[in-house]
Design a protein around this motif. Structure first.
Motif, short mmCIF file in Angstrom:
data_model
loop_
_atom_site.label_atom_id
_atom_site.label_comp_id
_atom_site.label_asym_id
_atom_site.label_seq_id
_atom_site.Cartn_x
_atom_site.Cartn_y
_atom_site.Cartn_z
N LEU A 1 -4.54 -26.59 33.57
CA LEU A 1 -4.30 -25.75 34.76
C LEU A 1 -3.19 -26.35 35.62
CD1 LEU A 1 -7.97 -24.96 35.93
CD2 LEU A 1 -6.57 -23.71 34.29
N ASN A 2 -2.44 -25.49 36.30
CA ASN A 2 -1.45 -25.98 37.28
C ASN A 2 -2.04 -25.94 38.69
OD1 ASN A 2 -1.36 -23.32 38.08
ND2 ASN A 2 0.67 -22.89 37.22
N GLN A 3 -1.19 -26.22 39.70
CA GLN A 3 -1.70 -26.29 41.09
C GLN A 3 -2.21 -24.94 41.57
OE1 GLN A 3 1.41 -26.71 39.98
NE2 GLN A 3 2.61 -28.07 41.30
N LEU A 4 -1.74 -23.84 40.93
CA LEU A 4 -2.19 -22.50 41.36
C LEU A 4 -3.47 -22.08 40.64
CD1 LEU A 4 1.30 -20.72 41.17
CD2 LEU A 4 0.15 -21.59 43.20
N GLY A 5 -3.97 -22.96 39.77
CA GLY A 5 -5.18 -22.62 39.02
C GLY A 5 -4.87 -21.75 37.81
N GLU A 6 -3.59 -21.65 37.44
CA GLU A 6 -3.24 -20.86 36.26
C GLU A 6 -3.34 -21.75 35.01
OE1 GLU A 6 0.23 -17.97 38.12
OE2 GLU A 6 0.64 -20.09 37.72
N VAL A 7 -3.60 -21.10 33.86
CA VAL A 7 -3.77 -21.85 32.62
C VAL A 7 -2.54 -21.63 31.73
CG1 VAL A 7 -5.10 -19.99 31.49
CG2 VAL A 7 -5.38 -22.33 30.72
N LEU A 8 -2.19 -22.68 30.97
CA LEU A 8 -0.99 -22.60 30.12
C LEU A 8 -1.36 -22.10 28.73
CD1 LEU A 8 2.06 -23.27 30.14
CD2 LEU A 8 1.48 -25.48 29.13
N ILE A 9 -0.66 -21.06 28.27
CA ILE A 9 -0.88 -20.56 26.90
C ILE A 9 0.48 -20.45 26.20
CG2 ILE A 9 -3.03 -19.34 27.41
CD1 ILE A 9 -1.45 -16.70 27.41
N ALA A 10 0.43 -20.51 24.87
CA ALA A 10 1.67 -20.48 24.08
C ALA A 10 1.52 -19.42 22.99
CB ALA A 10 1.92 -21.84 23.45
N LYS A 11 2.64 -18.77 22.66
CA LYS A 11 2.60 -17.73 21.62
C LYS A 11 3.10 -18.31 20.30
CE LYS A 11 3.75 -12.87 21.36
NZ LYS A 11 4.60 -11.80 21.89
N ARG A 12 2.37 -18.08 19.23
CA ARG A 12 2.78 -18.62 17.92
C ARG A 12 3.97 -17.82 17.38
NH1 ARG A 12 -0.65 -22.09 15.53
NH2 ARG A 12 0.09 -21.53 13.45
N PRO A 13 4.93 -18.51 16.75
CA PRO A 13 6.09 -17.78 16.20
C PRO A 13 5.64 -16.78 15.14
CG PRO A 13 6.41 -20.18 16.12
CD PRO A 13 5.00 -19.95 16.51
N ASP A 14 6.37 -15.67 15.03
CA ASP A 14 6.01 -14.60 14.10
C ASP A 14 5.93 -15.05 12.65
OD1 ASP A 14 5.55 -12.64 15.88
OD2 ASP A 14 7.41 -11.52 15.54
N ASP A 15 6.78 -16.04 12.28
CA ASP A 15 6.82 -16.44 10.86
C ASP A 15 5.78 -17.50 10.51
OD1 ASP A 15 7.96 -18.42 12.32
OD2 ASP A 15 9.69 -18.72 11.03
N LYS A 16 4.93 -17.89 11.45
CA LYS A 16 3.88 -18.87 11.17
C LYS A 16 2.54 -18.16 10.98
CE LYS A 16 5.93 -22.94 11.68
NZ LYS A 16 6.43 -23.44 12.94
N MET A 17 1.58 -18.88 10.39
CA MET A 17 0.24 -18.34 10.28
C MET A 17 -0.25 -17.92 11.68
SD MET A 17 -2.96 -20.49 8.92
CE MET A 17 -4.60 -19.87 9.20
N LEU A 18 -0.97 -16.82 11.78
CA LEU A 18 -1.46 -16.28 13.06
C LEU A 18 -0.29 -15.97 14.02
CD1 LEU A 18 -4.44 -18.77 13.66
CD2 LEU A 18 -4.60 -16.50 12.67
#
Ligand code: SF4
Length: 354
Positions: A236-253
Motif C-alpha cells: 500500500l502507498n500513503q493513500l492506502g492504494e494497493v499496487l497491481i501489475a498487468k501481465r504481458p499479453d505474450d506470457k502465461m495468464l
C-alpha cells in the motif's frame, strides 16, 4: 452409413443433453462454446457461456469489446489465452469476412486463431460439412473401440485415430455423427468406469470384449510436475492504494492483473524474494509487515505455493519493467480487474482486513 455411426446417431437422438449451444445452433454459439470447452468441463463452462451470450450476442459485440472486460468475465475459467486469442480471431472475422463466420472448413482455416479442430467443429456442426472432429472424448472412445494400445499422445496414433473417424463419419449427417461420438465419450465412455452396459456400440468394442477398458486409452507416464514457491507483496502507498501489475499479453495468464512478486531463488527466504522482486521488477523499496496464509494452486505443467505478505511502499517511483502496466488502485476496486484464480483467493484474505 456404417453400423457404428448409425447406432451412435440413433442413441444420440434419444439421449443428448440439453445444452444451450445446441439450441438454435449458430456459428457464433458453436465457436464460443468450442473454445470454452477446450480443457474445461461442460458444467464449468455453462454459466460462462450463458453470461457471454447475454453480453456478446454476436461476433461483432465480442470483437469490439475491451479486452479487460472480456478477461474479467472469463475470470475463473482458466487458460486465458483462449479469451485473448478468440478476441483477436473475432476482430479478423469482422475485418476479413464482414462479421460473418465463414461457412466452410477451408475459409475458416484462413483465419488466424482457428485451427483444424475448431474449423472441423464449426463447419460440420453448423454447416453440415463432412469433417471429422477429434477431441479428447473421441480419442478415448476410438482407442477403446479399436483396442489401440499405443500412446494416444503421439502424432502417429493421433493420425491413425483421425483416419478411423474419417472412415466412420456419416457424410449425410456429419454434424450429428460428430456430436454423437463426442457425447458418447462425455457421458458413457467416461475416463473412469465407463458405462459399457448402456453403450450403443458395445458389441463392436475391442476393449470391452477383452476386458481392457480400464487400461485404455494408454498414455505414457508424465514427468514429475515441478513445484515453485512464489513470493508476492500486497503493498500500500500513503493513500492506502494497493499496487497491481498487468501481465504481458505474450506470457502465461497474459492480460490479467496480479500483485507483483516472483519465483523464490535458491537459498532465499520468501521475504528476501519479495524484496528482490520489487527492486528488480518495479524499482521500489518496500517494508513487509504480515504474511497471509499460503495458497496452493496447480497449473497444467507445474504447481505453486503463493506466499504473500502485506506491507508498505518506502521509496522509489514504481516502473513496469517486466509487466505491461502497473497501477495504484483503491483496495475496494480489486473486483474491477481480472486476476488469476490464486490471486483471487488471496484477495478474499486481504478483504477481511478492510
Ligand atoms: Fe466405451 Fe464401453 Fe462403449 Fe467400449 S463398450 S466404447 S469402452 S463405453
Amino acid at each position: 452409413m456404417t453400423t457404428i455411426s448409425a447406432a451412435l446417431i440413433s442413441w444420440f437422438e434419444r439421449n443428448k443433453r440439453d445444452l444451450p449451444w445446441r439450441n438454435d445452433r449458430t456459428a457464433w454459439k458453436t465457436l464460443l462454446s468450442e473454445i470454452m470447452l477446450q480443457q474445461t468441463r461442460v458444467d464449468q463452462a455453462l454459466p460462462y457461456f450463458e453470461k457471454f451470450m447475454l453480453r456478446f450476442p454476436t461476433v461483432l459485440d465480442f470483437a469490439k469489446a475491451d479486452q479487460d472486460e472480456i478477461l474479467l468475465l472469463w475470470e475463473g475459467l482458466g487458460y486465458y489465452s483462449r479469451a485473448r486469442n478468440l478476441h483477436k480471431t473475432t476482430q479478423l472475422i469482422v475485418e476479413q469476412f464482414d462479421g460473418e463466420i465463414p461457412d466452410n472448413y477451408e475459409s475458416l482455416l484462413l483465419i488466424k486463431g482457428i485451427g483444424p479442430y475448431t474449423a472441423a467443429a464449426v463447419s460440420s456442426l453448423v454447416f453440415n460439412e463432412s469433417r471429422a472432429v477429434v477431441d479428447g472424448n473421441v480419442i478415448r472412445v476410438i482407442s477403446r473401440l479399436y483396442g489401440i494400445d499405443e500412446d494416444v499422445k503421439t502424432s502417429a496414433v493421433k493420425k491413425r485415430i483421425q483416419e478411423i473417424v474419417d472412415s466412420l463419419i456419416d457424410s449425410t449427417k456429419p454434424g450429428l455423427f460428430n456430436e454423437s461420438l463426442m457425447e458418447l465419450g462425455a457421458t458413457i465412455c467416461k475416463p473412469k468406469n465407463p458405462l459399457c452396459s448402456e453403450c450403443p456400440i458395445q458389441h463392436e468394442c475391442v476393449a470391452f470384449s477383452q476386458a481392457r477398458t480400464e487400461y485404455l486409452p494408454y498414455k505414457a507416464k508424465k514427468a514429475k510436475v515441478p513445484q515453485h514457491r512464489i513470493g508476492i507483496g500486497v503493498i500500500l502507498n500513503q493513500l492506502g492504494e494497493v499496487l497491481i501489475a498487468k501481465r504481458p499479453d505474450d506470457k502465461m495468464l497474459g492480460g490479467l492483473w496480479e500483485f507483483p512478486g516472483g519465483k523464490q531463488e535458491k537459498g532465499e527466504d520468501i521475504e528476501t524474494t519479495i524484496h528482490r522482486e520489487f527492486e528488480e521488477e518495479i524499482g521500489i523499496k518496500i517494508k513487509l509487515i504480515k504474511p497471509y496464509s499460503p495458497i496452493k494452486h496447480a497449473y497444467s505443467h507445474f504447481k505453486i505455493s503463493l506466499e504473500a505478505w502485506n506491507g508498505t511502499w518506502i521509496s522509489g517511483e514504481p516502473k513496469a519493467k517486466e509487466s505491461s502496466e502497473i497501477r495504484w488502485i483503491p483496495i475496494h476496486d480489486l473486483d474491477k480487474y481480472a486476476f488469476p484464480k490464486a490471486n483471487r483467493k488471496l484477495i478474499e484474505q486481504i478483504m477481511k482486513d478492510f
